[in-house]
Design an enzyme around this catalytic site. Sequence first.
Site, mmCIF file in Angstrom:
data_model
loop_
_atom_site.group_PDB
_atom_site.id
_atom_site.type_symbol
_atom_site.label_atom_id
_atom_site.label_comp_id
_atom_site.label_asym_id
_atom_site.label_seq_id
_atom_site.Cartn_x
_atom_site.Cartn_y
_atom_site.Cartn_z
ATOM 1 N N ASN A 61 34.639 31.355 77.806
ATOM 2 C CA ASN A 61 33.463 32.397 76.977
ATOM 3 C C ASN A 61 32.112 31.689 77.311
ATOM 4 O OD1 ASN A 61 34.491 28.517 76.709
ATOM 5 N ND2 ASN A 61 33.064 28.921 75.140
ATOM 6 N N GLU A 63 28.207 31.344 76.557
ATOM 7 C CA GLU A 63 27.457 30.499 76.324
ATOM 8 C C GLU A 63 26.183 30.961 76.502
ATOM 9 O OE1 GLU A 63 27.848 26.520 74.709
ATOM 10 O OE2 GLU A 63 29.971 27.079 73.885
ATOM 11 N N CYS A 72 32.673 34.464 72.786
ATOM 12 C CA CYS A 72 33.926 34.461 72.981
ATOM 13 C C CYS A 72 34.567 34.909 73.651
ATOM 14 C CB CYS A 72 34.902 34.748 71.661
ATOM 15 S SG CYS A 72 34.012 33.985 69.861
ATOM 16 N N GLU A 74 37.672 35.647 73.752
ATOM 17 C CA GLU A 74 39.015 36.476 73.704
ATOM 18 C C GLU A 74 37.770 38.107 73.262
ATOM 19 O OE1 GLU A 74 38.390 33.679 71.858
ATOM 20 O OE2 GLU A 74 39.960 33.802 70.403
ATOM 21 N N CYS A 111 37.686 33.130 65.963
ATOM 22 C CA CYS A 111 36.690 33.776 65.426
ATOM 23 C C CYS A 111 36.833 34.343 64.443
ATOM 24 C CB CYS A 111 35.735 33.202 65.627
ATOM 25 S SG CYS A 111 34.609 34.792 66.788
ATOM 26 N N CYS A 114 35.886 37.963 66.537
ATOM 27 C CA CYS A 114 37.408 38.139 67.529
ATOM 28 C C CYS A 114 38.932 38.654 66.880
ATOM 29 C CB CYS A 114 37.105 36.821 68.484
ATOM 30 S SG CYS A 114 36.430 36.579 69.652
HETATM 31 N N1 THU Z 1 35.169 29.859 71.500
HETATM 32 C C1 THU Z 1 35.866 31.028 71.505
HETATM 33 O O1 THU Z 1 35.688 31.552 72.891
HETATM 34 N N2 THU Z 1 36.929 31.174 71.021
HETATM 35 C C2 THU Z 1 37.415 30.935 69.684
HETATM 36 O O2 THU Z 1 38.671 30.956 69.554
HETATM 37 C C3 THU Z 1 36.653 29.677 69.455
HETATM 38 C C4 THU Z 1 35.542 29.515 69.743
HETATM 39 C C5 THU Z 1 33.714 29.814 71.514
HETATM 40 C C6 THU Z 1 32.414 29.672 71.446
HETATM 41 C C7 THU Z 1 31.824 29.198 71.833
HETATM 42 O O3 THU Z 1 30.676 29.212 72.999
HETATM 43 C C8 THU Z 1 32.356 27.722 71.474
HETATM 44 O O4 THU Z 1 33.700 28.537 71.299
HETATM 45 C C9 THU Z 1 32.334 26.666 70.650
HETATM 46 O O5 THU Z 1 32.334 27.749 69.350
#
Ligand code: THU
Length: 159
Positions: A61, A63, A72, A74, A111, A114
Site C-alpha cells: 500500500n 499512502e 491499497c 491489491e 476493502c 479492492c
Molecule cells: N489496506 C490495503 O492496502 N489493503 C487491504 O486489504 C486493507 C487496507 C491499506 C489501506 C491503508 O493504507 C491501510 O491499509 C490502512 O487501512
Amino acid sequence: MKKINLNSELEELSPEELDYIEQALLSRAQTIAKIAYAPYSGFLVGAAVLLENGEVLQSSNQENVSYPVGTCAERLVLGYAGANYPTSAPVMMAIVAQRAGEEGWAEVSPCGMCRQAINESENRFGKPITLLILRANGNVLRIKGISELLPLKFDKLTN
Ligand code: THU
C-alpha cells in the site's frame, strides 16, 4: 416476502497444506509488505499476483498525507498487471498485513473498493482469481474467486 441467503465458501489451510506456488506467492507478499509506505496508518500490506504466464508481480500500500489519495496494495498490483500484461490473466493473489513495529502478521481482508477491482479483473479476463489471505494464527484463507467475498456484486451495465 421471500428470504434469500447468499452463502460463501472459504477454505482455511495450515501452512503445510499449501502447495509450493501458494507458499511462494505468500512469501512475495510478505517481503513487499515490509517496505510498504504506510506512515499514517502503520498498517503495512503486501499483495502478490500470479499471472497465467507464470509471472509474479507485487505491491504494497502507498499512502498519502491526504488520506483518500492513498491506494491499497491489491489495487496497485492489479493496476500494474492490467497495464503491463494486458493479455495474461491474474489467477491468484496473496494478501498479507503487518502492523509497524510488530513481529507477527495481522488479520486483513480486502476493502470494498479492492473487491470491486478484483471483480473487474476477473470479468476482463474471464477467470476467477484465487485469493490467499494470511491470518494472524498463521493459517491461510483460500477463496476461489471474488464472488465468495462480494455477493450480489455489480457486474454489468446492461441486462
Ligand atoms: N489496506 C490495503 O492496502 N489493503 C487491504 O486489504 C486493507 C487496507 C491499506 C489501506 C491503508 O493504507 C491501510 O491499509 C490502512 O487501512
